[in-house]
Motif scaffolding. Structure first.
Motif, short mmCIF file in Angstrom:
data_model
loop_
_atom_site.label_atom_id
_atom_site.label_comp_id
_atom_site.label_asym_id
_atom_site.label_seq_id
_atom_site.Cartn_x
_atom_site.Cartn_y
_atom_site.Cartn_z
N TYR A 1 34.23 25.02 52.33
CA TYR A 1 34.40 23.66 52.84
C TYR A 1 34.72 22.68 51.71
CZ TYR A 1 29.78 22.42 51.04
OH TYR A 1 28.71 22.18 50.22
N PHE A 2 35.16 21.49 52.16
CA PHE A 2 35.35 20.33 51.29
C PHE A 2 34.66 19.17 51.97
CE2 PHE A 2 37.82 16.45 50.39
CZ PHE A 2 37.61 16.37 49.02
N GLY A 3 33.69 18.54 51.27
CA GLY A 3 32.96 17.44 51.88
C GLY A 3 32.18 16.65 50.86
N VAL A 4 31.56 15.57 51.33
CA VAL A 4 30.85 14.63 50.47
C VAL A 4 29.40 15.04 50.29
CG1 VAL A 4 30.12 13.03 52.29
CG2 VAL A 4 30.57 12.16 49.99
N GLU A 5 28.84 14.68 49.14
CA GLU A 5 27.43 14.84 48.84
C GLU A 5 26.99 13.65 47.99
OE1 GLU A 5 26.81 18.45 46.67
OE2 GLU A 5 27.09 19.72 48.43
N GLN A 6 25.68 13.44 47.93
CA GLN A 6 25.16 12.45 47.01
C GLN A 6 25.23 13.03 45.60
OE1 GLN A 6 21.39 10.83 48.10
NE2 GLN A 6 22.05 10.30 50.15
N LEU A 7 25.28 12.16 44.61
CA LEU A 7 25.33 12.63 43.22
C LEU A 7 24.04 13.37 42.88
CD1 LEU A 7 26.88 9.62 41.30
CD2 LEU A 7 27.95 11.79 41.82
N GLY A 8 24.16 14.41 42.07
CA GLY A 8 23.01 15.17 41.64
C GLY A 8 22.19 14.43 40.60
N ARG A 9 20.97 14.90 40.41
CA ARG A 9 20.06 14.27 39.44
C ARG A 9 20.55 14.40 38.01
NH1 ARG A 9 14.43 16.30 42.11
NH2 ARG A 9 14.54 14.90 43.90
N GLU A 10 21.37 15.41 37.75
CA GLU A 10 21.83 15.63 36.38
C GLU A 10 22.68 14.47 35.86
OE1 GLU A 10 24.92 17.47 39.13
OE2 GLU A 10 22.75 17.58 39.01
N ASP B 1 23.53 5.12 45.60
CA ASP B 1 22.67 4.05 46.13
C ASP B 1 22.61 4.18 47.65
OD1 ASP B 1 21.31 1.76 46.81
OD2 ASP B 1 22.77 0.38 45.94
N ASN B 2 21.45 4.56 48.18
CA ASN B 2 21.30 4.74 49.62
C ASN B 2 21.45 3.45 50.41
OD1 ASN B 2 20.97 7.55 49.86
ND2 ASN B 2 18.88 7.38 49.10
#
Length: 161
Positions: A96-105, A114-115
């Protein structure tokens, strides 16, 4: 010999200058931000200790600039979408190709999602955009078209005419 080297350097310089500022892609977003334009960034982006290929996405109805940095690994590609208003990542793998929140790294580099600035309904719609077998150019176009919908209040970014 010096003339050949000088001529080669001059030709390369002229070629680089002529390609600067030319769009990699252009298209419509059908959002309040207007049409998009993707250009090569002047410098690569340094994230998580890696130097990443970068592009700049601009929109017709706003002065907001979005930096798109591509991190290619063996199993996956991450497209970091970084702006003053909202930062997210799009992930592409075999499925798949999709959005995620940025990782902690990336918190060490000063980037996080920013939620309060994200449109959660649109975020969940973009978790799966398409299958994961697209080129970087196709994925960049998808990001430029879909990203404006993730911003909770895009009307606050529109330039007054």
């Amino acid at each position: 010999m010096k003339r050949i080297i000088l001529s080669t350097v001059l030709i390369v310089t002229v070629c680089v200058i002529s390609f600067a500022g030319k769009p990699v892609a252009e298209g419509k977003t059908f959002s309040a931000l207007g049409d998009y334009r993707i250009e090569n960034a002047d410098n690569p982006v340094l994230l998580n200790g890696k130097e990443l290929e970068a592009f700049v996405i601009s929109y017709a109805n706003t002065g907001m600039k979005v930096t798109l940095a591509i991190d290619k690994t063996r199993k996956c590609k991450k497209y970091y979408v970084l702006s003053d208003k909202l930062s997210v990542q799009y992930v592409c793998n075999d499925r798949y190709f999709g959005v995620e929140q940025l990782g902690r790294e990336l918190k060490n580099d000063g980037y996080s999602t920013d939620n309060h600035a994200i449109n959660h309904q649109e975020y969940f719609h973009q978790r799966l955009i398409t299958d994961g077998n697209n080129s970087d150019l196709d994925n960049s176009r998808l990001i430029a078209a879909y990203f404006p919908f993730l911003i909770k209040d895009p009307k606050g970014l529109i330039a007054e005419i």
